[in-house]
Design an enzyme around this catalytic site. Sequence first.
Site, PDB file in Angstrom:
ATOM      1  N   LYS A 108       0.754  -1.381   0.403  1.00 28.87           N
ATOM      2  CA  LYS A 108       0.369  -0.700  -0.523  1.00 28.87           C
ATOM      3  C   LYS A 108       0.541   1.298   0.253  1.00 28.87           C
ATOM      4  CE  LYS A 108       0.703   1.182   4.910  1.00 28.87           C
ATOM      5  NZ  LYS A 108       1.373   1.983   5.051  1.00 28.87           N
TER       6      LYS A 108
ATOM      7  N   ASP B 249      -2.119  -1.987  10.847  1.00 26.02           N
ATOM      8  CA  ASP B 249      -2.306  -2.066   9.212  1.00 26.02           C
ATOM      9  C   ASP B 249      -3.063  -2.704   8.674  1.00 26.02           C
ATOM     10  OD1 ASP B 249      -0.887   1.340   8.915  1.00 26.02           O
ATOM     11  OD2 ASP B 249       1.037   0.076   8.191  1.00 26.02           O
TER      12      ASP B 249
HETATM   13  O1  C5P Z   1       0.461  -1.054  14.828  1.00 25.34           O
HETATM   14  P1  C5P Z   1       1.937  -1.446  14.168  1.00 25.34           P
HETATM   15  O2  C5P Z   1       2.551  -2.983  15.152  1.00 25.34           O
HETATM   16  O3  C5P Z   1       2.046  -1.843  12.639  1.00 25.34           O
HETATM   17  O4  C5P Z   1       2.377  -0.162  14.979  1.00 25.34           O
HETATM   18  C1  C5P Z   1       3.870  -0.172  14.675  1.00 25.34           C
HETATM   19  C2  C5P Z   1       4.571   1.265  15.802  1.00 25.34           C
HETATM   20  O5  C5P Z   1       4.018   2.567  15.609  1.00 25.34           O
HETATM   21  C3  C5P Z   1       3.598   1.559  17.248  1.00 25.34           C
HETATM   22  O6  C5P Z   1       4.505   0.666  17.960  1.00 25.34           O
HETATM   23  C4  C5P Z   1       3.547   2.867  17.876  1.00 25.34           C
HETATM   24  O7  C5P Z   1       4.702   3.121  17.727  1.00 25.34           O
HETATM   25  C5  C5P Z   1       3.485   2.995  15.940  1.00 25.34           C
HETATM   26  N1  C5P Z   1       2.394   3.762  15.429  1.00 25.34           N
HETATM   27  C6  C5P Z   1       1.409   4.370  15.400  1.00 25.34           C
HETATM   28  N2  C5P Z   1      -0.278   5.292  16.161  1.00 25.34           N
HETATM   29  C7  C5P Z   1      -0.682   4.544  14.509  1.00 25.34           C
HETATM   30  C8  C5P Z   1       0.131   3.172  14.575  1.00 25.34           C
HETATM   31  C9  C5P Z   1       1.426   3.474  14.717  1.00 25.34           C
HETATM   32  O8  C5P Z   1       1.828   4.872  17.373  1.00 25.34           O
HETATM   33  N3  C5P Z   1      -1.699   5.330  14.653  1.00 25.34           N
END
Ligand code: C5P
Length: 333
Positions: A17, A142
């Site tokens: 994406k 995501d």
């Molecule tokens: O959810 P995911 O593991 O992909 O997110 C990676 C990191 O990105 C999270 O640990 C967080 O620090 C940050 N993040 C965030 N807010 C979001 C998406 C991601 O702070 N909406």
Amino acid sequence: MAAAAARRPLHLRAHAKVNLGLEVLGTRADGYHELRTLFQTISIHDDIVLRAQGSEITIRCDHPAVPTDETNLAVRAARDLRRFAGVAHGVAITLTKRIPVAGGLGGGSSNAAAVLMGLDRLWRLGLGPAGLHPLARRLGADVPYFLLGGTALGLGRGDEVYPLWRQLRAEVVVVDPERPLSTAAVFRRLDASLTARDGTNRIFRFISSDLAGHGTAFPILSNDLERPALEEAPDLAARVDLIRGILIREGALMASLSGSGASYFGLFDDPSRARKAQLRLVARGLKAWRGRTLSLDQYRRLWAPPARGRARGVGQGRSGQHGDHRRQGHPGR
Ligand code: C5P
């Protein structure tokens, strides 16, 4: 007969994406950030093969930076689904990586969503995207988007996903500056910054201008993570200037960092301009390739049950009908 079908390996595509725009609205009590983003799936994809096996869940991957233990998001997806469904099946996952790793293109999240949807079929669970959603959102912010695909608005942590009425159709040039960036580190930089966020509803303005038929308002869009990403990786600034300059000079409708970076992309309505931009970038020693946006319908068709006697959909996903980037100059690795 049914057992033989279940044993047949499943060939899947896990698409990348880009974020056409991304606004960070603030921090949340759960430590995440409240976002408003426009997601868009593109034709560039990883290949995944799922093979039923005893009771073990294993993964093999051709990319040295991808973990092959239980920290891999695709393995976690398989384990979570197995627990959720109360089954004891094993699976051998083979992953061929083409999407840059830690590049802001959602590769890991897309792999996890593809494994959820593939195993839902292989194990005949019948959960579908709605049934898989709670599992997907626990795996990462995501991941739920990749159960849907196409042009979609992401709210909340990015995991509340709404398809847009108009699905964009455009050529995409993606550049991998070969500088992995940690998403968490980029968000931390954003928090440390003293600059106030402008809160101008750019994404909603883009959507309403589009719906009102005022033409596409790409210049409204931007990515709030671009500045903190460049603070996190100051060595990238010169390369980003070069990439952005080439994309814009060659007529990109928009050029932006994707997600938390460091992949950069340009959208084009003219294939020959996209081709020229790609050639210019490659001539400057950059890893760049061309693809197309993938609409909600095109994405859905990838997951449609195979029609009897016809080679399409998951399980026969090698026909290239969705803009296989290999035909379009993807250099591979
Ligand atoms: O959810 P995911 O593991 O992909 O997110 C990676 C990191 O990105 C999270 O640990 C967080 O620090 C940050 N993040 C965030 N807010 C979001 C998406 C991601 O702070 N909406």
